[in-house]
Design an enzyme around this catalytic site. Structure first.
Site, short mmCIF file in Angstrom:
data_model
loop_
_atom_site.label_atom_id
_atom_site.label_comp_id
_atom_site.label_asym_id
_atom_site.label_seq_id
_atom_site.Cartn_x
_atom_site.Cartn_y
_atom_site.Cartn_z
N TYR A 128 20.03 11.94 28.85
CA TYR A 128 20.01 13.29 28.15
C TYR A 128 20.33 13.08 26.49
O TYR A 128 19.49 13.05 25.59
CB TYR A 128 21.25 14.33 28.72
CG TYR A 128 20.78 15.07 29.93
CD1 TYR A 128 19.62 14.58 30.75
CD2 TYR A 128 21.02 16.39 29.85
CE1 TYR A 128 19.23 15.42 31.65
CE2 TYR A 128 20.76 17.42 30.81
CZ TYR A 128 19.57 16.72 31.99
OH TYR A 128 19.44 17.50 33.01
N GLU A 244 27.10 20.30 35.55
CA GLU A 244 27.79 18.93 35.05
C GLU A 244 28.99 19.57 34.39
O GLU A 244 30.20 19.17 34.65
CB GLU A 244 27.14 18.68 34.15
CG GLU A 244 27.88 17.46 33.32
CD GLU A 244 26.94 16.58 32.21
OE1 GLU A 244 27.40 15.84 31.59
OE2 GLU A 244 25.98 17.16 31.68
N THR A 383 29.64 20.00 23.42
CA THR A 383 30.80 19.92 22.49
C THR A 383 31.32 21.41 23.05
O THR A 383 30.63 22.54 23.20
CB THR A 383 30.57 20.06 21.20
OG1 THR A 383 29.77 21.14 20.68
CG2 THR A 383 29.77 18.67 20.61
N GLU A 385 32.58 23.50 20.67
CA GLU A 385 32.15 24.47 19.72
C GLU A 385 30.81 24.97 20.17
O GLU A 385 30.67 26.21 20.08
CB GLU A 385 32.07 23.56 18.44
CG GLU A 385 33.11 23.36 17.88
CD GLU A 385 33.59 21.91 18.29
OE1 GLU A 385 34.74 21.55 17.75
OE2 GLU A 385 33.15 21.23 19.26
#
Length: 398
Positions: A128, A244, A383, A385
Site C-alpha cells: 500500500y 486492518e 496516521t 492525525e
C-alpha cells in the site's frame, strides 16, 4: 478487568485455554514471554497448528475453511492467546486479503488463493504505502499499464512488513494516471518471484528489520490477478483498511501487557514500597485500565457489526487511535517500571565478547525495544492525525 460473559462464552474461553495449554509449544511461548524475535519458521509453525485446529481464519465462513466465530469468540481467543504468550497470527493473508477476496474476488480466485492461505503455501504481504503516499494513500504513483493480457508494473512500495518472507504481495496500483486520485486505482495480486521485483530491508529504531522497500521494474502481472473491476481498487482498499485498523486495536496484547505490568509493579520496589503503591504510577495504571475496558466494549460492537456483513467505517479509525495510544502507554509504563533494568545491558561486550544477555529481571531486556517498536502505531495503518480527520468528518459532520 472483567466484562460479563455468558456461560457459553466462558465455556468457549475454557476450551481455548485448554487447547493452548496442550498445543502451544513451550519454546515458542518462551520466546514471546522474553520478548525475543520470532523467525519465519516460528510463525509458520503457529499458522499450521491453528489451521489444523480450524482456528486460523476466524472471520471466514466455514464453507471456505474458516471458523466463523462471532465477535466475542474472536476477542476471547485473542485475549487467551496473548495471556498464554502465543504468537500473533500474521494478518496479511487470513485477516486482510481473505475478507477482500471473499467480498470482491472471483470464484476462481477464491478457489485458488483461499486454500493456499490456509495451508501456508502462500505468505502474503501488503503493498500500500509509498514514499509520498502513506497517510495520503490515494496519492500512490506505482503504475500498472495494460499490455494485452498483462499489466506492466513500475514503482515502489515502502514499510512492507515481513516482505522479506513473502511469496505474494497484494498491491494498489494506478491503472488510469489521468483519473482523480481516488479513481483509476486497481487491486493486484503479484507473485514476489516475478522478474523485476527487488526487496530491500529497513532497520527500525529497535534494531529489527521487519519492514522493507519493494521496487517494481517492468514487472509483468496477469490481468487475471486483478481483484474486482479495473479502476475500482480504492473501494477494496478502504474495505481492507477497516479490517486492518480494527486489528491494530490490540485488545489481547493490551490485556496481557496490563496483567504483566500489574505483576511487575507489585514486585518492583520504589521508595521502600511496591511501585504499585506509588500514587502517580498507580493513577496512570488505573487510567489505562479504564481506557482499555471502554475500548474493549467498543471493539466488540464494531467487530460484531463487521461479522454481520457491515464493514466498519469511522469506528475503525476511532479504535485505531485509541488502541495505539493504550498500547503505547502500557509499554511506556512497563519500561518505567523496570527502570535501568530495561536497558539492554551488553556486559560481555564490554569485556570483548559478543554475548548480549541482559542483566536484571529476565523479561526486562525487551521492555525498551518493545516501547520503541510501539512508537510506529501512531503512523501504522494510517496516521492518528488522519484518523481523527476521518472521525471529525464522518461521525461529527464537521
Amino acid at each position: 478487568m472483567d466484562l460479563h460473559y455468558t456461560e457459553e462464552e466462558q465455556a468457549f474461553r475454557t476450551k481455548v485455554r485448554e487447547w493452548l495449554a496442550e498445543n502451544l509449544p513451550h519454546a515458542l511461548s518462551e520466546k514471546i514471554r522474553l520478548g525475543k524475535r520470532l523467525t519465519k519458521a516460528d510463525y509458520e509453525l503457529w499458522h499450521r497448528l491453528l489451521n489444523e485446529r480450524g482456528w486460523l481464519a476466524q472471520n471466514w465462513p466455514r464453507e471456505y475453511g474458516g471458523a466463523e466465530w462471532n465477535a466475542v469468540q474472536r476477542q476471547i481467543f485473542e485475549e487467551e492467546s496473548c495471556l498464554a504468550n502465543a504468537p500473533h497470527i500474521v494478518p496479511f493473508g487470513p485477516t486482510m486479503l481473505g475478507p477482500v477476496l471473499l467480498a470482491f474476488g472471483s470464484e476462481e480466485q477464491k478457489r485458488h488463493y483461499l486454500p493456499r492461505i490456509l495451508n501456508g503455501e502462500d505468505w502474503w504481504c501488503q503493498g500500500y504505502s509509498e514514499p509520498g503516499a502513506g497517510s495520503d494513500l490515494a496519492a500512490i504513483k506505482t503504475t500498472a499499464m495494460r499490455d494485452g493480457d498483462h499489466y506492466v508494473v513500475n514503482g515502489q512500495k515502502t514499510w512492507t512488513t515481513l516482505g522479506q518472507h513473502a511469496d505474494w504481495i497484494f498491491c494498489l496500483v494506478r491503472t488510469d494516471p489521468g483519473a482523480k486520485k481516488q479513481e483509476g486505482i486497481s487491486f493486484l495480486l503479484i507473485d514476489m518471484k516475478t522478474p523485476g521485483i527487488t526487496v530491500r530491508p529497513i532497520t527500525l529504531i529497535d534494531g529489527d528489520a521487519e519492514v522493507n522497500e519493494v521496487f517494481f521494474d517492468d514487472v509483468r502481472v496477469p490481468v487475471a490477478n486483478r481483484v474486482g473491476e479495473e479502476n475500482k481498487g480504492w473501494t477494496y482498499a478502504k474495505y481492507l483498511l477497516t479490517h486492518e485498523r480494527t486489528n491494530i486495536t490490540g485488545v489481547g496484547f493490551s490485556t496481557a501487557t496490563l496483567k504483566a505490568l500489574k505483576s511487575t509493579a507489585a514486585q518492583v520496589q520504589s521508595g521502600g514500597r511496591p511501585l504499585s503503591q506509588n500514587p502517580l504510577f498507580a493513577a496512570r495504571m488505573a487510567q489505562v485500565e479504564i481506557d482499555l475496558m471502554a475500548m474493549t466494549t467498543t471493539n466488540l460492537r464494531v467487530v460484531s457489526a463487521a461479522s454481520k456483513g457491515r464493514a466498519p467505517g469511522a469506528e475503525s479509525s476511532m479504535l485505531k487511535v485509541k488502541g495505539s495510544r493504550i498500547r503505547q502507554e502500557l509499554t511506556s509504563l512497563m519500561r518505567r517500571a523496570f527502570g535501568p533494568d530495561a536497558m539492554p545491558f551488553q556486559n560481555d561486550y564490554l569485556e570483548g565478547g559478543d554475548n548480549l544477555d541482559a542483566l536484571g529481571p529476565e523479561n526486562a531486556a525487551s521492555a525498551a525495544p518493545t516501547y520503541f517498536n510501539m512508537r510506529k502505531l501512531s503512523i501504522f495503518g494510517g496516521t492518528n492525525e488522519v484518523q481523527r480527520t476521518i472521525i471529525t468528518k464522518t461521525m461529527l459532520g464537521l
